[in-house]
Write a protein that holds these residues in place. Structure first.
Motif, mmCIF file in Angstrom:
data_model
loop_
_atom_site.group_PDB
_atom_site.id
_atom_site.type_symbol
_atom_site.label_atom_id
_atom_site.label_comp_id
_atom_site.label_asym_id
_atom_site.label_seq_id
_atom_site.Cartn_x
_atom_site.Cartn_y
_atom_site.Cartn_z
ATOM 1 N N ASN A 50 0.818 -1.205 0.000
ATOM 2 C CA ASN A 50 0.000 0.000 0.000
ATOM 3 C C ASN A 50 0.858 1.264 0.000
ATOM 4 O OD1 ASN A 50 -2.660 1.266 -0.031
ATOM 5 N ND2 ASN A 50 -2.146 2.005 2.019
ATOM 6 N N GLY A 51 1.345 1.711 1.155
ATOM 7 C CA GLY A 51 2.093 2.961 1.219
ATOM 8 C C GLY A 51 3.451 2.920 0.547
ATOM 9 N N HIS A 52 4.100 1.773 0.576
ATOM 10 C CA HIS A 52 5.370 1.579 -0.120
ATOM 11 C C HIS A 52 5.479 0.112 -0.498
ATOM 12 C CE1 HIS A 52 7.855 -0.695 2.802
ATOM 13 N NE2 HIS A 52 7.126 -0.093 3.725
ATOM 14 N N HIS A 53 6.354 -0.189 -1.444
ATOM 15 C CA HIS A 53 6.530 -1.569 -1.897
ATOM 16 C C HIS A 53 7.992 -1.995 -1.808
ATOM 17 C CE1 HIS A 53 2.377 -1.809 -3.271
ATOM 18 N NE2 HIS A 53 2.530 -0.572 -3.712
ATOM 19 N N GLY A 54 8.702 -1.370 -0.887
ATOM 20 C CA GLY A 54 10.091 -1.727 -0.659
ATOM 21 C C GLY A 54 10.228 -2.789 0.412
ATOM 22 N N VAL A 55 11.483 -3.085 0.759
ATOM 23 C CA VAL A 55 11.802 -4.070 1.787
ATOM 24 C C VAL A 55 12.528 -3.367 2.926
ATOM 25 C CG1 VAL A 55 13.079 -6.185 2.314
ATOM 26 C CG2 VAL A 55 11.949 -5.926 0.085
#
Length: 258
Positions: A140-145
């Motif tokens: 949702n808000g970010h798609h990083g790790v």
């Protein structure tokens, strides 16, 4: 009289069997809780806001309650021994919204995010020194790790449990650019900051501590605090260096009932 004595003896024998019965207790103990926290409104913010986080855990009847730090994610162990456990974990990250601060004018909103992944715990010194790592993927808000590494020294003093230890947070390129990056058009609209394109790596280093008091085997309360200092590309972001701050403080109180 003989009948009464025999009945009393039978009852005594029943009581003794109940006390010394080697059959382990069956069922589960569920622990429900929640905590209120005052901390940064978003990564790098110079203002604080309140938040609430519920919690739930369970263990088999007869198993002692394990240790968990207030700042770790909600987890479920898939495999565990007395010193090691590994499983799945989830966490919530608050968003950043331009309407909440005039200094964020012109910047994209960063919505709230759910982060899900895996964790591993290892007690270097049983019941004293625990290490932990969480690696989570954002939605949702970010798609990083993101990855959080921690260590806690734990002291149990009667009804009190005290813990303290260092923290290290890392972020992928995608995460760092979403949280700390500034696009050219955002910089032009905002007027106070310049465009910025961070890389991945260390986000912050810090220290966390907590003090739990068990009022009874079922009820406990905890006070906790955490300090983080943003480092590397996160600290150099104009969102932090110009309109925010590197030093991030959080304090809170929680309660749980089993």
């Amino acid at each position: 009289t003989a009948l009464a004595s025999g009945t009393a003896l039978a009852n005594d024998n029943d009581d003794n069997r109940a006390v010394t019965d080697p059959t382990p207790a069956k069922g589960w103990i569920i622990t429900l809780g929640g905590s209120f926290e005052m901390g940064p409104k978003y990564d790098g913010a110079n203002s604080a806001g309140p938040s609430f986080m519920p919690s739930i855990s369970w263990r088999r009847a007869g198993e002692p309650a394990g240790f968990s730090a207030p700042d770790e994610g909600l987890d479920y162990a898939l495999y565990e021994t007395s010193r090691f456990s590994i499983g799945v974990v989830g966490s919530y990250r608050a968003g950043r919204y331009s309407g909440s601060n005039v200094r964020l004018w012109g910047l994209r909103d960063v919505p709230w995010a759910i982060e899900a992944g895996v964790f591993a715990d290892y007690w270097l010194i049983p019941d004293r020194l625990r290490t932990r790592i969480e690696v989570r993927q954002g939605f949702n808000g970010h798609h990083g790790v993101v990855a959080d590494l921690s260590a806690d020294w734990v002291e149990r003093l009667g009804s009190f449990t005290f813990a303290v230890g260092p923290r290290l947070s890392l972020g992928s390129v995608s995460f760092m650019r979403r949280q700390f990056g500034v696009l050219p058009y955002e910089a032009a609209l905002n007027g106070m900051i310049s465009a910025y394109k961070p890389g991945g790596g260390a986000k912050s280093v810090g220290l966390a501590t907590s003090l739990e008091y068990a009022w009874s085997p079922s009820l406990s309360t905890t006070v906790f605090a955490r300090y983080d200092r943003l480092v590397g590309d996160a600290a150099r972001s104009p969102l932090v260096d110009t309109i925010g701050q590197r030093n991030q403080f959080s304090v809170g109180i929680g309660a749980s009932y089993s």
